[in-house]
Design a protein around this motif. Sequence first.
Motif, short mmCIF file in Angstrom:
data_model
loop_
_atom_site.label_atom_id
_atom_site.label_comp_id
_atom_site.label_asym_id
_atom_site.label_seq_id
_atom_site.Cartn_x
_atom_site.Cartn_y
_atom_site.Cartn_z
N ARG A 107 0.64 -1.31 0.00
CA ARG A 107 -0.02 0.04 -0.09
C ARG A 107 0.85 1.19 0.06
NH1 ARG A 107 -3.49 -2.97 3.21
NH2 ARG A 107 -2.49 -2.06 5.35
N MET A 108 1.78 1.13 0.77
CA MET A 108 2.97 2.39 0.89
C MET A 108 3.57 2.67 -0.38
SD MET A 108 5.12 2.34 4.46
CE MET A 108 6.28 3.01 3.52
N TYR A 109 3.90 1.60 -1.29
CA TYR A 109 4.49 1.85 -2.57
C TYR A 109 3.59 2.27 -3.49
CZ TYR A 109 8.79 -0.61 -0.76
OH TYR A 109 9.83 -0.85 -0.21
N ARG A 110 2.32 1.84 -3.42
CA ARG A 110 1.29 2.13 -4.47
C ARG A 110 0.71 3.61 -4.05
NH1 ARG A 110 -1.84 -3.64 -4.08
NH2 ARG A 110 -0.64 -4.44 -5.71
N ALA A 111 0.71 3.87 -2.90
CA ALA A 111 0.38 5.50 -2.71
C ALA A 111 1.82 6.33 -2.91
CB ALA A 111 0.39 5.54 -1.10
N PHE A 112 2.77 5.94 -2.70
CA PHE A 112 4.16 6.71 -3.55
C PHE A 112 4.05 6.80 -4.88
CE2 PHE A 112 8.96 6.83 -3.38
CZ PHE A 112 8.89 7.99 -3.46
N ALA A 113 3.41 5.57 -5.78
CA ALA A 113 3.53 5.57 -7.03
C ALA A 113 2.52 6.62 -7.52
CB ALA A 113 3.16 4.27 -7.52
N ARG A 114 1.45 6.66 -6.85
CA ARG A 114 0.25 7.52 -7.21
C ARG A 114 0.51 9.03 -6.97
NH1 ARG A 114 -2.76 3.81 -4.40
NH2 ARG A 114 -2.99 5.35 -2.84
N THR A 115 0.99 9.47 -5.69
CA THR A 115 1.33 10.68 -5.31
C THR A 115 2.67 11.34 -5.43
OG1 THR A 115 1.83 10.02 -2.99
CG2 THR A 115 -0.51 10.30 -3.37
N GLY A 116 3.76 10.36 -5.34
CA GLY A 116 5.00 10.95 -5.77
C GLY A 116 5.51 11.31 -4.20
N VAL A 117 4.74 11.22 -3.18
CA VAL A 117 5.13 11.47 -1.87
C VAL A 117 5.65 10.28 -1.26
CG1 VAL A 117 4.59 12.49 0.34
CG2 VAL A 117 3.76 13.47 -1.98
N ASP A 118 6.99 10.18 -0.86
CA ASP A 118 7.38 8.97 -0.13
C ASP A 118 7.03 8.79 1.27
OD1 ASP A 118 8.84 6.83 0.89
OD2 ASP A 118 10.58 7.17 0.20
N PRO A 119 6.07 8.21 1.70
CA PRO A 119 5.48 8.16 3.15
C PRO A 119 6.77 7.76 4.17
CG PRO A 119 4.71 6.17 1.98
CD PRO A 119 5.41 6.96 0.97
N ALA A 120 7.69 7.16 3.82
CA ALA A 120 8.72 6.63 4.33
C ALA A 120 10.01 7.58 4.72
CB ALA A 120 9.45 5.29 4.29
N GLU A 121 9.93 8.77 3.81
CA GLU A 121 10.97 9.58 3.82
C GLU A 121 11.34 10.48 5.15
OE1 GLU A 121 11.31 13.66 1.76
OE2 GLU A 121 12.01 12.25 0.20
N ASP A 122 12.53 10.57 5.54
CA ASP A 122 12.77 11.28 6.75
C ASP A 122 13.36 12.41 6.19
OD1 ASP A 122 14.98 10.87 9.59
OD2 ASP A 122 13.93 12.46 9.00
N ALA A 123 13.02 13.67 6.11
CA ALA A 123 13.43 14.71 5.41
C ALA A 123 14.67 15.25 5.94
CB ALA A 123 12.31 15.87 5.42
#
Length: 191
Positions: free
Chosen positions: A96-112
């Motif tokens: 789900r995380m990868y699919r969300a990233f693919a759709r939105t371009g926002v990496d949910p696991a990124e530590d800015a």
Amino acid sequence: MAMVSHTRDDRDDSRIVAASLEDTEAFGELFRRHAPRLHAYISRRLGRTLADDLVSETFTTAFRRRDRFDGRTDFGAWLWGIASNLIAKHHRQETRMYRAFARTGVDPAEDAVAERASDRASAAALGPRLAKALASLRPQDRNAVLLLAWGEMSYAEIAAALDLPLGTVKAKIHRARIKLRSALPKEHNDG
């Protein structure tokens, strides 16, 4: 990709495990040695919240089973094997995380804070396609290739962690790389 070996003196870890059977406080040294790298890897796979829980669960399981550790394999590989089994239980969340990233371009696991600007720019350009390809991999193939890429483990370490023959690990990584390369633009495909 440069391979970074994180192996420690296996006998030293084995001695600590053995000592922890009498002195449970000794096990804390193993946590200090292995938890940061394990946490970083699980965070990248499943996000920080789940990583906190899974690192705790990994070490709790290892502590409870420490009497079964016989020292024939590297403690780190044994520990990462436990973590890999726990991660596998969360493969739907990871997909789900990868699919969300693919759709939105926002990496949910990124530590800015920890990311460098060039890494962020590269990830922003390639991330959604790569995330979509990662989501499409078989869970065990994804696990093997991410242990190599994000866990910075050698093929032999991956084989030990996943309790698979070395040839099987190589085949899984090869298969995953082919699929991942097809998701990247041509200029990022050389190598």
